[in-house]
Design a protein around this motif. Structure first.
Motif, PDB file in Angstrom:
ATOM      1  N   HIS B  37      30.583  63.750  71.177  1.00 44.40           N
ATOM      2  CA  HIS B  37      29.745  64.207  72.290  1.00 44.40           C
ATOM      3  C   HIS B  37      28.488  63.351  72.438  1.00 44.40           C
ATOM      4  O   HIS B  37      28.113  62.976  73.543  1.00 44.40           O
ATOM      5  N   GLY B  38      27.834  63.053  71.307  1.00 42.10           N
ATOM      6  CA  GLY B  38      26.627  62.227  71.356  1.00 42.10           C
ATOM      7  C   GLY B  38      26.941  60.827  71.868  1.00 42.10           C
ATOM      8  O   GLY B  38      26.215  60.267  72.700  1.00 42.10           O
ATOM      9  N   LEU B  39      28.045  60.261  71.384  1.00 47.89           N
ATOM     10  CA  LEU B  39      28.421  58.900  71.776  1.00 47.89           C
ATOM     11  C   LEU B  39      28.823  58.836  73.249  1.00 47.89           C
ATOM     12  O   LEU B  39      28.468  57.902  73.966  1.00 47.89           O
ATOM     13  N   GLU B 201      19.042  60.877  59.216  1.00 45.26           N
ATOM     14  CA  GLU B 201      19.077  62.331  59.422  1.00 45.26           C
ATOM     15  C   GLU B 201      17.798  62.820  60.088  1.00 45.26           C
ATOM     16  O   GLU B 201      16.698  62.464  59.658  1.00 45.26           O
ATOM     17  N   VAL B 202      17.956  63.620  61.126  1.00 48.18           N
ATOM     18  CA  VAL B 202      16.783  64.246  61.741  1.00 48.18           C
ATOM     19  C   VAL B 202      16.379  65.427  60.861  1.00 48.18           C
ATOM     20  O   VAL B 202      17.188  66.325  60.598  1.00 48.18           O
ATOM     21  N   THR B 203      15.114  65.379  60.402  1.00 46.87           N
ATOM     22  CA  THR B 203      14.652  66.403  59.440  1.00 46.87           C
ATOM     23  C   THR B 203      13.562  67.286  60.020  1.00 46.87           C
ATOM     24  O   THR B 203      13.090  68.210  59.374  1.00 46.87           O
ATOM     25  N   GLY B 331      38.649  70.137  56.117  1.00 45.08           N
ATOM     26  CA  GLY B 331      37.949  71.112  56.952  1.00 45.08           C
ATOM     27  C   GLY B 331      36.793  70.470  57.683  1.00 45.08           C
ATOM     28  O   GLY B 331      36.204  69.489  57.224  1.00 45.08           O
ATOM     29  N   GLY B 332      36.468  71.030  58.826  1.00 44.36           N
ATOM     30  CA  GLY B 332      35.255  70.663  59.557  1.00 44.36           C
ATOM     31  C   GLY B 332      34.391  71.906  59.698  1.00 44.36           C
ATOM     32  O   GLY B 332      34.801  72.991  59.277  1.00 44.36           O
ATOM     33  N   ILE B 333      33.217  71.744  60.265  1.00 40.32           N
ATOM     34  CA  ILE B 333      32.340  72.892  60.478  1.00 40.32           C
ATOM     35  C   ILE B 333      32.104  73.056  61.970  1.00 40.32           C
ATOM     36  O   ILE B 333      31.525  72.186  62.621  1.00 40.32           O
TER      37      ILE B 333
END
Ligand SMILES: Cc1cc2nc3c(=O)[nH]c(=O)nc-3n(C[C@H](O)[C@H](O)[C@H](O)COP(=O)(O)OP(=O)(O)OC[C@H]3O[C@@H](n4cnc5c(N)ncnc54)[C@H](O)[C@@H]3O)c2cc1C
Ligand SMILES: [Zn+2]
Lengths: 92, 410
Positions: B37-39, B201-203, B331-333
């Motif tokens: 989605h982001g890409l 990573e956005v923190t 698995g994915g989340i």
């Protein structure tokens, strides 16, 4: 698959249990006075932390009683289970 | 000469896919999450709107989240008008995506059968077929003998626990190679000058009143004119940092593949009632998925009993699978909403857009939502296709309730 500790029956297979989502969501004190937004939050919005989470489980294929647990949603490890009339344990 | 499985010869990758730039100190648009989605949002920002001072920040490796873990089913046979519109917009984009990206994505329109096992299933299915047709979507009701013609290994005998009473059929549905889709979008966005930054990573967020002025990351602060959150299962972790509540619950969703087999399964078969769905990958693996694990989880794995149930369902429906070996599971989340529909649109912060809640079914939406989100960011106005999916529907009550309506939520 992991063992879950029912407060009454002891450790049992995960398949015997049913998940009930976030614990300690109290029914509103004064429902008639609530705004649409407050209702929406009561009905649809639940905490979704990555880490320790207080949640409800039912031993549906055993004693059929509900209880609470603190489980880490990142590791899936249960830190503790407690009865509905007991206080949430502090997890360090 | 040994017989060859069709599709076994996957195209060679070019040596070079995209740069790995250092983050700049500031961008017009920062997209959090380097999944599909982001890409796709980045690609359409450049292609449709000429906006290229854009960074896609990915905490892990490019498209290593659900994008690399899904079962790649693409269809648009959803019941409600709102859903039909966005998924069909997406399906149309899939049909020309290979040309647009200049990259092979192995989009294979092999059709999907959604089986009906009870009289109520039959009625719901026929209703959905009629709704689809009214929305200009290809859909048919097929009887058991036609199911057998379309996929001969389905058990259509009447003496099984969940007999097949017929199915809906969408011929234009299909599968695509998810990694290639991500790489194709990434490559095009990179060529347009967009920075794709992995291991970032956005923190946290830097805020000023009702605006976000930048993101804090594991590689320093980055100023942003506009911010789009495309973090799928981790959305709640981000919105928590912004003090925004979003009605999503993160759950493990598992899938598995068999060893390579000769072509036996020419289409996609899904069953809501016994909850398994199957397609055969280009190389020959049977790809299967089930429903989510019941508990909240971020661990990118789930419980084995879910797989066991799913396999039992699969073997009942496809007796020939009994001898196939399971090769791997993962698995994915996924972020699940109360009405099984996505959340796309504004947040209480003026320049922060939300895209989440696609749950178990957002791969098929990849080009469609990227297109609409890019448009929303560029014009600072909701795109009509995603407008019904705003966060405030949970307060106004204008839900788009796809639970059950759309036949297995993938
Ligand atoms: C097993 C399985 C089967 C599925 N099957 C299908 C299917 O057949 N058809 C279908 O349509 N859909 C399916 N889905 C759903 C689909 O995969 C998702 O809805 C879709 O991929 C979500 O969008 P995305 O690709 O951007 O998410 P993701 O690929 O998960 O992208 C989100 C990205 O954000 C990154 N991120 C998170 N937090 C941060 C942060 N703080 N900073 C930086 N980056 C961050 C993550 O690392 C991740 O790469 C399936 C999902 C799973 C798990
Ligand atoms: Zn018990």
């Amino acid at each position: 698959m992991q063992l879950i500790e029912c407060p009454w029956c002891g450790p049992r297979e995960e398949t015997e249990f049913h998940y009930g989502g976030q614990a300690h969501v109290a029914y509103p004190q004064d429902p008639a006075a609530m705004s649409d937004e407050e209702w929406a939050h009561y009905i649809f919005f639940r905490a979704n932390p990555k880490g320790p989470f207080a949640e409800r489980w039912s031993h549906s294929a055993g004693c059929r009683r509900w209880f609470n647990a603190v489980r880490d949603t990142a590791t899936y490890r249960f830190h503790g289970v407690y009865r509905l009339d007991e206080r949430k344990p502090t997890i360090s | 000469m040994r017989p060859q499985t069709p599709g076994a010869h996957l195209p060679e990758h070019p040596d070079f896919l995209w740069r790995n730039p250092e983050p700049k100190r500031s961008y017009d648009v920062v997209i959090v999450g380097g999944g599909g989605h982001g890409l796709a949002t980045a690609h359409y920002l450049a292609k449709n709107h000429g906006i290229t001072k854009v960074a896609v920040l990915e905490k892990g490796w490019l498209a290593g989240g659900n994008m690399a873990r899904n079962t790649t089913l693409i269809r648009s046979n959803y019941l409600w008008d709102e859903s039909a519109r966005i998924y069909e917009h997406s399906l149309k984009l899939w049909e020309s995506l290979e040309d647009d990206l200049g990259y092979p994505i192995l989009f294979s329109q092999r059709g999907v059968l959604n089986l009906a096992h009870s009289l109520q299933d039959v009625r719901d299915s026929v209703r959905r077929v009629e709704a689809n047709k009214l929305n200009g979507i290809d859909a048919q009701w097929v009887e058991p003998d036609e199911v057998k013609k379309l996929c001969s290994i389905v058990n259509t005998s009447s003496d099984i626990r969940y007999p097949v009473l017929g199915a809906t059929y969408q011929p234009r549905a299909g599968i695509a190679k998810h990694d290639y889709v991500a790489w194709g979008f990434a490559r095009r966005a990179d060529q347009a000058g967009i920075d794709i930054i992995q291991g970032c990573e956005v923190t946290g967020f830097v805020t000023d009143g009702d605006r976000v002025t930048g993101v804090r990351t594991s590689r320093g602060d980055i100023a942003a004119g506009q911010v789009a959150l495309c973090a799928a299962g981790h959305t709640a972790v981000l919105t928590e940092m912004l003090g925004i509540r979003v009605p999503v619950q993160s759950h493990p969703l598992q899938a598995l593949v068999s060893e390579l087999l000769e072509p036996v399964h020419p289409t996609i078969v899904m069953s809501n009632a016994i909850h398994v769905y199957v397609s055969q990958a280009h190389k020959g693996e049977l790809v299967m998925g089930a429903g989510i694990d019941s508990y909240n989880g971020y661990g990118q794995r789930g419980a084995f009993h879910i797989i066991e149930r799913q396999m039992a369902a699969a073997v009942e429906l496809f007796p020939v699978f009994a001898r196939a070996h399971l090769l791997r599971t993962w698995g994915g989340i996924v972020d699940v909403t109360p009405d099984a529909s996505p959340i796309v649109g504004r947040t209480p912060y003026r320049n922060v857009y939300l895209n989440c809640g696609w749950g178990t079914g957002g791969f098929k939406a990849t080009p469609g939502v990227g297109w609409c989100l890019a448009d929303t960011i560029a014009r600072d106005e909701l795109h009509p296709y995603t407008a019904p999916f705003s966060l405030d529907r949970f307060i106004t009550g204008a839900l788009v309730d796809e639970h059950g309506a759309a036949a297995v939520a993938h």
